[in-house]
Design a protein around this motif. Structure first.
Motif, PDB file in Angstrom:
ATOM      1  N   LEU A   1       0.809  -1.224   0.000  1.00 39.88           N
ATOM      2  CA  LEU A   1       0.000   0.000   0.000  1.00 39.88           C
ATOM      3  C   LEU A   1       0.842   1.274   0.000  1.00 39.88           C
ATOM      4  O   LEU A   1       0.545   2.223  -0.742  1.00 39.88           O
ATOM      5  N   TRP A   2       1.887   1.321   0.805  1.00 37.26           N
ATOM      6  CA  TRP A   2       2.664   2.557   0.962  1.00 37.26           C
ATOM      7  C   TRP A   2       3.768   2.707  -0.075  1.00 37.26           C
ATOM      8  O   TRP A   2       4.406   3.760  -0.141  1.00 37.26           O
ATOM      9  N   ILE A   3       4.017   1.660  -0.874  1.00 40.02           N
ATOM     10  CA  ILE A   3       5.156   1.717  -1.791  1.00 40.02           C
ATOM     11  C   ILE A   3       4.770   1.529  -3.258  1.00 40.02           C
ATOM     12  O   ILE A   3       5.599   1.759  -4.147  1.00 40.02           O
ATOM     13  N   SER A   4       3.546   1.107  -3.542  1.00 42.66           N
ATOM     14  CA  SER A   4       3.160   0.854  -4.932  1.00 42.66           C
ATOM     15  C   SER A   4       2.862   2.156  -5.671  1.00 42.66           C
ATOM     16  O   SER A   4       2.605   3.195  -5.051  1.00 42.66           O
ATOM     17  N   LEU A   5       2.881   2.094  -6.983  1.00 40.71           N
ATOM     18  CA  LEU A   5       2.609   3.266  -7.799  1.00 40.71           C
ATOM     19  C   LEU A   5       1.129   3.633  -7.721  1.00 40.71           C
ATOM     20  O   LEU A   5       0.267   2.805  -7.413  1.00 40.71           O
ATOM     21  N   THR A   6       0.837   4.874  -8.022  1.00 46.54           N
ATOM     22  CA  THR A   6      -0.519   5.389  -7.886  1.00 46.54           C
ATOM     23  C   THR A   6      -1.049   5.891  -9.218  1.00 46.54           C
ATOM     24  O   THR A   6      -0.293   6.105 -10.166  1.00 46.54           O
ATOM     25  N   ARG A   7      -2.366   6.082  -9.248  1.00 47.22           N
ATOM     26  CA  ARG A   7      -3.005   6.724 -10.398  1.00 47.22           C
ATOM     27  C   ARG A   7      -4.226   7.473  -9.890  1.00 47.22           C
ATOM     28  O   ARG A   7      -4.701   7.237  -8.772  1.00 47.22           O
ATOM     29  N   PRO A   8      -4.783   8.418 -10.672  1.00 49.88           N
ATOM     30  CA  PRO A   8      -5.943   9.169 -10.212  1.00 49.88           C
ATOM     31  C   PRO A   8      -7.093   8.239  -9.819  1.00 49.88           C
ATOM     32  O   PRO A   8      -7.351   7.228 -10.493  1.00 49.88           O
ATOM     33  N   ALA A   9      -7.776   8.579  -8.758  1.00 49.04           N
ATOM     34  CA  ALA A   9      -8.849   7.730  -8.238  1.00 49.04           C
ATOM     35  C   ALA A   9      -9.898   7.427  -9.297  1.00 49.04           C
ATOM     36  O   ALA A   9     -10.425   6.319  -9.356  1.00 49.04           O
ATOM     37  N   ILE A  10     -10.210   8.402 -10.149  1.00 48.02           N
ATOM     38  CA  ILE A  10     -11.246   8.201 -11.159  1.00 48.02           C
ATOM     39  C   ILE A  10     -10.810   7.150 -12.183  1.00 48.02           C
ATOM     40  O   ILE A  10     -11.659   6.548 -12.868  1.00 48.02           O
ATOM     41  N   GLU A  11      -9.524   6.893 -12.288  1.00 47.68           N
ATOM     42  CA  GLU A  11      -9.014   5.851 -13.172  1.00 47.68           C
ATOM     43  C   GLU A  11      -8.729   4.550 -12.418  1.00 47.68           C
ATOM     44  O   GLU A  11      -8.585   3.486 -13.037  1.00 47.68           O
ATOM     45  N   ARG A  12      -8.633   4.628 -11.109  1.00 43.08           N
ATOM     46  CA  ARG A  12      -8.328   3.440 -10.300  1.00 43.08           C
ATOM     47  C   ARG A  12      -9.547   2.531 -10.158  1.00 43.08           C
ATOM     48  O   ARG A  12      -9.455   1.319 -10.274  1.00 43.08           O
ATOM     49  N   TYR A  13     -10.698   3.127  -9.871  1.00 48.60           N
ATOM     50  CA  TYR A  13     -11.905   2.328  -9.669  1.00 48.60           C
ATOM     51  C   TYR A  13     -12.496   1.917 -11.013  1.00 48.60           C
ATOM     52  O   TYR A  13     -12.501   2.699 -11.971  1.00 48.60           O
ATOM     53  N   THR A  14     -13.004   0.682 -11.077  1.00 42.92           N
ATOM     54  CA  THR A  14     -13.532   0.151 -12.324  1.00 42.92           C
ATOM     55  C   THR A  14     -14.903  -0.493 -12.081  1.00 42.92           C
ATOM     56  O   THR A  14     -15.374  -0.541 -10.952  1.00 42.92           O
ATOM     57  N   GLY A  15     -15.528  -0.983 -13.145  1.00 40.48           N
ATOM     58  CA  GLY A  15     -16.808  -1.663 -12.984  1.00 40.48           C
ATOM     59  C   GLY A  15     -17.927  -0.968 -13.731  1.00 40.48           C
ATOM     60  O   GLY A  15     -17.709  -0.025 -14.509  1.00 40.48           O
ATOM     61  N   VAL A  16     -19.151  -1.420 -13.486  1.00 36.57           N
ATOM     62  CA  VAL A  16     -20.329  -0.977 -14.231  1.00 36.57           C
ATOM     63  C   VAL A  16     -20.519   0.530 -14.154  1.00 36.57           C
ATOM     64  O   VAL A  16     -20.729   1.205 -15.171  1.00 36.57           O
ATOM     65  N   LEU A  17     -20.464   1.088 -12.967  1.00 40.30           N
ATOM     66  CA  LEU A  17     -20.687   2.528 -12.808  1.00 40.30           C
ATOM     67  C   LEU A  17     -19.631   3.324 -13.553  1.00 40.30           C
ATOM     68  O   LEU A  17     -19.936   4.289 -14.265  1.00 40.30           O
ATOM     69  N   TYR A  18     -18.389   2.906 -13.417  1.00 44.10           N
ATOM     70  CA  TYR A  18     -17.297   3.665 -14.028  1.00 44.10           C
ATOM     71  C   TYR A  18     -17.259   3.470 -15.545  1.00 44.10           C
ATOM     72  O   TYR A  18     -16.815   4.362 -16.280  1.00 44.10           O
ATOM     73  N   ASP A  19     -17.737   2.332 -16.021  1.00 43.84           N
ATOM     74  CA  ASP A  19     -17.887   2.148 -17.469  1.00 43.84           C
ATOM     75  C   ASP A  19     -18.911   3.143 -18.018  1.00 43.84           C
ATOM     76  O   ASP A  19     -18.717   3.731 -19.086  1.00 43.84           O
TER      77      ASP A  19
END
Length: 248
Positions: free
Chosen positions: A73-91
């Motif tokens: 969690l503290w060492i992995s790379l990040t991306r904007p939250a709107i691109e991180r979450y996926t699924g039906v709603l985000y599609d």
């Protein structure tokens, strides 16, 4: 005053990223960082015990990679939250197809609920992780009890018209006073109605999409209903703080 939309998170998340590791000080509502740190450290500690992680997080044997995500969690790379979450709603929201100007509005208008972070801005850089709103980490209270009432205090301070599209437990982590919520129902030929989760997520994604695309000022439930109706959705106003989306 402008419109602010709060989306629910998703259990599924995209991999990888190009951003630097998580920096809590860059997230919205920095006053929530002590709780974020507490939950994050507990999640990382839990990842050292595979069986305990599976039990606490409700994971099957095919989901063990989720534990690895939490461990880093503290060492992995990040991306904007709107691109991180996926699924039906985000599609349905379809952020990738938006123009640069609309994406800029997303950054200012959209927040996303989170069991780990409470809430994040659409542009906040976050890692992939696994934690649900109904989880209970060893040695801690439930996630809901951990976030109450601090999350509500922060969200209540938002000086905008809030459309809260979170559902179930994520709404309970921090209800927003005066926010408008949305319910999606399917209407049968005989007039009976039922709530169907797939359509619920899809149409909430469409609601959020219209609220970042519109050039109209949305400051109350009537303006909200008008924008969505003009976009082709069948909308009913059910009291001062709830709209109903009716689908076939």
């Amino acid at each position: 005053m402008s419109v602010r939309v709060i989306l629910p998170p998703s259990e599924t998340k995209s991999d990888g990223g190009k951003g630097a590791p998580l920096d809590l000080d860059t997230l919205v509502f920095p006053e929530l960082n002590p709780i974020r740190k507490q939950i994050g450290e507990a999640l990382v500690a839990l990842a050292a015990d595979l069986d305990a992680s599976c039990k606490a997080l409700g994971l099957g044997r095919t989901q063990l990679a989720e534990v690895d995500r939490n461990a880093e969690l503290w060492i992995s790379l990040t991306r904007p939250a709107i691109e991180r979450y996926t699924g039906v709603l985000y599609d349905a929201f379809d952020y990738a197809s938006m123009t640069r100007a609309t994406k800029a509005k997303v950054a200012g208008r959209v927040m996303i609920g989170s069991a780990l972070f409470g809430v994040v801005g659409a542009g906040d850089l976050i890692p992939a992780y696994r934690l649900s709103g109904g989880s209970k980490l060893p040695g801690m209270r439930t996630i809901a009890a951990t976030w109450k009432p601090e999350l509500s205090h922060s969200l209540d301070a938002v000086d905008d018209f809030v459309v809260d599209l979170r559902s179930g437990v994520y709404h309970q982590l921090g209800p927003v006073r005066g926010a408008v919520t949305a319910t999606v129902v399917t209407e049968q030929p005989d007039g009976s109605r039922s709530v169907v989760s797939h359509f619920n997520k899809h149409h909430k994604g469409l609601i959020a999409r219209e609220l970042v695309r519109t050039r109209r000022t949305v400051r109350d439930i009537n303006a909200l209903a008008a924008v969505l109706s003009d976009a082709g959705q069948r909308i009913e106003i059910d009291g001062p703080d709830r709209i109903v989306v009716v689908t076939d």
